[in-house]
Scaffold this motif. Structure first.
Motif, PDB file in Angstrom:
ATOM      1  N   VAL A  49      15.992 -56.046   5.593  1.00 43.32           N
ATOM      2  CA  VAL A  49      14.903 -56.666   6.666  1.00 43.32           C
ATOM      3  C   VAL A  49      15.437 -57.714   7.352  1.00 43.32           C
ATOM      4  O   VAL A  49      14.909 -58.035   8.344  1.00 43.32           O
ATOM      5  N   ILE A  75       9.444 -49.622   5.280  1.00 45.75           N
ATOM      6  CA  ILE A  75      10.565 -49.300   4.591  1.00 45.75           C
ATOM      7  C   ILE A  75      10.292 -49.801   3.105  1.00 45.75           C
ATOM      8  O   ILE A  75      10.191 -50.835   2.418  1.00 45.75           O
ATOM      9  N   GLN A 133      21.765 -48.039   9.582  1.00 42.75           N
ATOM     10  CA  GLN A 133      22.290 -49.366   9.076  1.00 42.75           C
ATOM     11  C   GLN A 133      22.643 -49.590   7.852  1.00 42.75           C
ATOM     12  O   GLN A 133      23.669 -50.291   7.421  1.00 42.75           O
ATOM     13  N   ASN A 153      18.188 -44.362  12.654  1.00 46.56           N
ATOM     14  CA  ASN A 153      19.028 -45.565  12.858  1.00 46.56           C
ATOM     15  C   ASN A 153      18.831 -46.380  11.517  1.00 46.56           C
ATOM     16  O   ASN A 153      19.853 -47.290  11.376  1.00 46.56           O
ATOM     17  N   ILE A 154      17.654 -46.358  10.737  1.00 50.57           N
ATOM     18  CA  ILE A 154      17.511 -47.415   9.592  1.00 50.57           C
ATOM     19  C   ILE A 154      18.656 -46.817   8.441  1.00 50.57           C
ATOM     20  O   ILE A 154      19.320 -47.582   7.908  1.00 50.57           O
ATOM     21  N   VAL A 176      16.448 -56.317  11.442  1.00 47.02           N
ATOM     22  CA  VAL A 176      15.943 -55.151  10.910  1.00 47.02           C
ATOM     23  C   VAL A 176      14.206 -55.153  10.840  1.00 47.02           C
ATOM     24  O   VAL A 176      13.592 -54.141  11.099  1.00 47.02           O
ATOM     25  N   TYR A 195      19.934 -56.202  13.445  1.00 47.44           N
ATOM     26  CA  TYR A 195      20.047 -54.649  13.354  1.00 47.44           C
ATOM     27  C   TYR A 195      21.332 -54.251  14.401  1.00 47.44           C
ATOM     28  O   TYR A 195      21.633 -54.935  15.120  1.00 47.44           O
ATOM     29  N   ALA A 249      16.618 -43.452   2.633  1.00 43.84           N
ATOM     30  CA  ALA A 249      15.702 -44.312   3.054  1.00 43.84           C
ATOM     31  C   ALA A 249      14.198 -44.050   3.088  1.00 43.84           C
ATOM     32  O   ALA A 249      14.132 -42.675   3.610  1.00 43.84           O
ATOM     33  N   TYR A 298      12.664 -54.721  13.940  1.00 42.56           N
ATOM     34  CA  TYR A 298      12.808 -53.551  14.595  1.00 42.56           C
ATOM     35  C   TYR A 298      11.751 -52.440  14.077  1.00 42.56           C
ATOM     36  O   TYR A 298      11.103 -51.849  14.720  1.00 42.56           O
ATOM     37  N   VAL A 299      11.467 -52.654  12.777  1.00 38.26           N
ATOM     38  CA  VAL A 299      10.324 -51.940  12.179  1.00 38.26           C
ATOM     39  C   VAL A 299       9.036 -52.278  12.776  1.00 38.26           C
ATOM     40  O   VAL A 299       8.216 -51.336  13.203  1.00 38.26           O
TER      41      VAL A 299
END
Length: 307
Positions: A248, A277, A186, A182-183, A260, A252, A164, A263-264
């Motif tokens: 996105v 991202i 995911q 974490n991303i 997601v 999440y 990522a 969360y970002v």
């Protein structure tokens, strides 16, 4: 004629992994010259790689990642069995390919195969040598090279790999590293084709809307509703498509109440900076390769035929 001892044959076998008789024949042909014998074996191995193994299916193997300087490389190299994928020489070959990708920056697989593996051979020649030594078809299937801030994830022993990439001004903070991991997790856990809604091709959206319209038309409770109402129903349902196909917009993994993208934004606010991202890559070992299906009953019937 040079005298070929059992010790010479054993030494060549240890060096190449080839059978004793093949090693003895090569040494006899090379008049005891070990390097010349290896070249002879390699040439025979090339023929073997290009003919007998060409039709085999290599759907196992490994996905591996290397971070070096400001670059991150990921590669998938396939073998026929997981036994070979666990072989130390095979894994060392894959790691060296990653180093070559970062150092020489080939544009595609053809360019990678033409890169120098060492002072003696190209990547393609080394691959053929590996095939001859290991006795299985090996395929360098795909790779990607990413420059910039990244987070990575490898599942298990290399069945799934993720990169990522981020645009951020808080990459030096420990909390960002945890967020970025974490991303990557995911992406590894929930494969999705697109980063955001803007990346979904118009043709894909149009096809999805047609499917939804057909579903509404086939539903007796909705079939007689005006077209304008049906269109609004489609727009309402298309959001579910985004939830399942855009990173996105996905829930999440560690908090179902948050997407997601949320969360970002929450993490960026918490760290007092900016986070985006930019792109992501997910390789799954053997993905899309049609594996050979064995019919054991048929095989047994063939083996016992005429007995």
């Amino acid at each position: 004629m040079a005298t070929i001892s059992a010790k010479d044959v054993a030494a060549l076998r240890a060096k190449t992994g080839i059978g004793m008789m093949e090693c003895k024949k090569a040494l006899v042909e090379a008049e005891g010259d070990v390097e010349a014998a290896i070249k002879i074996l390699r040439e025979k191995g090339e023929l073997k790689a290009e003919s007998k193994m060409a039709s085999r299916i290599a759907a196992d193997g490994i996905v591996e990642i290397l971070k070096k300087d400001n670059y991150t490389a990921m590669i998938e190299v396939n073998s026929e069995t997981d036994f070979v994928a666990k072989n130390e020489s095979f894994k060392a070959f894959v790691v060296e390919l990653l180093n070559i990708i970062v150092d020489q920056k080939p544009a595609d697989i053809d360019a990678l195969m033409a890169c120098k593996f060492d002072e003696e051979m190209t990547v393609e020649a080394k691959q053929k040598e590996m095939i001859f030594k290991i006795g299985e078809k090996l395929t360098v299937r795909r790779f990607v090279l990413v420059e910039g801030v990244t987070s990575t994830y490898i599942h298990g022993t290399g069945s799934i790999g993720v990169i990522a990439k981020f645009n951020t001004n808080v990459a030096d903070k420990a909390e960002f590293a945890a967020f970025a991991k974490n991303i990557a997790l995911q992406i590894g856990a929930y494969p999705t084709p697109y980063l955001c809604r803007e990346q979904v091709p118009a043709s894909v959206l149009e096809e999805e809307k047609n499917i939804l319209l057909a579903q509404i038309a086939n539903d007796p409770a909705n079939a007689k509703k005006p077209d304008a109402i049906k269109a609004k129903m489609v727009e309402g349902r298309i959001s579910k498509f985004y939830d399942n196909n855009c990173l996105v917009d996905m829930a999440y993994v560690k908090d179902d109440d948050m997407k997601v993208g949320q969360y970002v934004k929450a993490t960026a606010k918490e760290l007092g900076g900016e986070i985006e991202i930019v792109e992501f890559y997910r390789f799954e070992k053997g993905e899309g390769i049609q594996k050979r299906e064995e019919n054991f009953a048929e095989e047994i019937a063939k083996m016992t035929a005429g007995k």
